[in-house]
Design an enzyme around this catalytic site. Structure first.
Site, PDB file in Angstrom:
ATOM      1  N   SER A 292       0.801  -1.207   0.000  1.00  0.00           N
ATOM      2  CA  SER A 292       0.000   0.000   0.000  1.00  0.00           C
ATOM      3  C   SER A 292       0.842   1.270   0.000  1.00  0.00           C
ATOM      4  CB  SER A 292      -0.957  -0.050   1.198  1.00  0.00           C
ATOM      5  OG  SER A 292      -1.973   0.906   1.089  1.00  0.00           O
ATOM      6  N   ASP A 303      11.049   5.226  -9.497  1.00  0.00           N
ATOM      7  CA  ASP A 303      10.738   5.853 -10.782  1.00  0.00           C
ATOM      8  C   ASP A 303      11.522   7.149 -10.989  1.00  0.00           C
ATOM      9  OD1 ASP A 303       9.020   3.878 -11.494  1.00  0.00           O
ATOM     10  OD2 ASP A 303       7.235   5.139 -11.651  1.00  0.00           O
ATOM     11  N   LYS A 317      -0.728  -3.719  -3.505  1.00  0.00           N
ATOM     12  CA  LYS A 317      -1.989  -3.052  -3.160  1.00  0.00           C
ATOM     13  C   LYS A 317      -1.902  -1.603  -3.611  1.00  0.00           C
ATOM     14  CE  LYS A 317      -5.129  -1.738   0.497  1.00  0.00           C
ATOM     15  NZ  LYS A 317      -5.017  -0.295   0.220  1.00  0.00           N
TER      16      LYS A 317
END
Length: 444
Positions: A292, A303, A317
């Site tokens: 999560s 990224d 999740k």
């Protein structure tokens, strides 16, 4: 594998507390809820009048609401008042109890660690103690959730524990008085060569503030931090705003994540300049229980090429739950959006793929991730780049025992030089970080 008391596999990325609107909105087919409510009322009357035994109306209605919400996905749920109060205590990081972190292992209730300054620590309970009775009851006969409720309670109330300790001939008994316990979510330690180890257990209301406090203490000792090992292993997630604030401290600008509701971008969260850890080399440690909001942080740093991610592919999740306050003290977790990493990758049912994957090589390794949950939201294809990519390298180890326990590494047990320890993931991350930080660590 044990299940830690402070760990929930499907950790919630919570968007905040909302109040019920009270509107009778039209459904997907244009009809109002009146017809459905009429049917529910007819069934309720029939059950109350004709069922073989007398029934409790509140129990029936709560069950009906619970069933309706739970049909949506594994993370949407209705919480009666007592459960909602306990949920709020967990996200605030405070509750009445004795201050123990425990897990079930081989049907035994094991003490992971007493919380600093808690009644349990002051009484002398130690890591590794086996709790054999709670107020005279065998903990092996109850679920972990019920055991936690039994250990918790109103401040000033008492609970008696009997524990078995290695090398102790007899059982040890402790008569403890419960207090308000504040569970810290951030733990840190300065390792050799001015490299900081920072572990986040869960994203609670005070996590960002705790991180800043940890950064100040680390700098006071190190002067200049040469690198950061950010350990998010077994972090089940929590409050998404706290996760964004934490990611912001490792970034110097740009997107942290975006949120989409029914395909439309509804929120774009960006980092600010000058984060507390924005420039030191960084490695993020993850495992399949990193979930999560913790995945949001790992995906953002990966990224943005701010950090390398080491470990296992994460839980997957990628949904956000709003917390809806309902009349009578009840509440509801409702999935309202999906979140995406800066590259546009949806973590849902896919997870963050590490740059360096650490595998045991065991054929019978158990996978327990979002994609294994019945009724999970399907992944979105095509996926973005970045976190969805294949690992740059895979390291296979032969002994699963060299992985840290489910709860991750306790800084008190992390050696000053991780290369001398037996935590494989920590060791690999440490070696990568030392190489990246070499010009700094060798500086006068």
């Amino acid at each position: 594998m044990g299940v830690a008391a402070t760990f929930a596999v499907a950790g919630e990325a919570c968007a905040g507390v909302l109040g019920g609107s009270g509107n009778l909105a039209r459904g997907a087919h244009g009809d109002t809820p009146y017809a459905v409510l009429e049917q529910l009322g007819r069934v309720l009357v029939e059950v109350e009048n004709e069922y073989v035994d007398a029934v409790d109306r509140d129990r029936l209605v709560n069950g009906a609401i619970r069933g309706m919400v739970s049909e949506l996905d594994p993370h949407s749920s209705y919480m009666p008042p007592d459960q909602f109060q306990a949920f709020q205590s967990d996200t605030e990081g405070e509750f009445g109890g004795v201050g123990l972190e425990v897990e079930t292992r081989s049907e035994q209730l094991i003490v992971l660690a007493p919380i600093d300054g808690s009644p349990a620590e002051r009484a002398g309970i130690q890591s590794g103690d086996v709790i054999v009775s709670v107020d005279g009851r065998d903990p092996g006969a109850e679920s972990l959730d019920k055991l936690i409720k039994r250990l918790r309670g109103a401040p000033g109330s008492r609970v008696k524990l009997a524990v078995r300790r290695k090398k102790a001939a007899d059982l040890l008994t402790f008569d403890l008085v419960r207090e308000i316990i504040r569970v810290p979510s951030v733990a840190s330690k300065l390792l050799v060569d001015r490299i900081a180890y920072v572990r986040i257990k869960q994203f609670q209301e005070h996590t960002h503030g705790e991180l800043l406090e940890a950064a100040a203490k680390l700098r006071a000792r190190a002067g200049k931090i040469a690198g950061v090992l950010l350990d998010l292993r077994s972090d089940p997630g929590g409050l998404v705003d706290q996760a964004a604030d934490v990611a912001d401290e490792f970034l110097d600008g740009g997107i942290i994540y975006t949120t989409r509701h029914r395909g439309q971008i509804v929120e774009e969260v960006r980092a600010h300049a000058g984060g507390a850890f924005a420039f030191a080399p960084c490695v993020v440690l993850v495992n399949q229980y990193t979930a999560s909001a913790a995945e949001l942080v790992a995906g953002a740093l990966q990224d943005r090429r701010r950090a390398s991610v080491v470990g296992e592919r994460t839980f997957g999740k990628g949904s956000v739950q709003a917390i809806v306050a309902l009349p009578g003290g009840a509440g509801m977790r409702l999935t309202v959006a999906r979140y995406y990493t800066p590259s546009g990758h949806s973590i849902q049912a896919d997870g963050v793929h590490p740059d360096v994957a650490i595998e045991t090589g065991a054929a019978d390794a158990i996978s327990y991730r979002e994609k294994d949950l019945e009724g999970h939201l399907a992944p979105e294809l095509p996926q973005g780049s970045g976190a969805a990519g294949k690992p740059k390298s895979i390291i296979t180890i032969g002994d699963a025992g060299v992985f840290a326990p489910t709860g991750g590494s306790d800084p008190r047990n992390v050696p000053d030089d991780p290369s001398k320890g037996n935590d494989a993931v920590l060791k690999v991350g440490w070696q990568m970080l030392r190489q990246a930080a070499a010009p700094t660590t060798n500086a006068p």
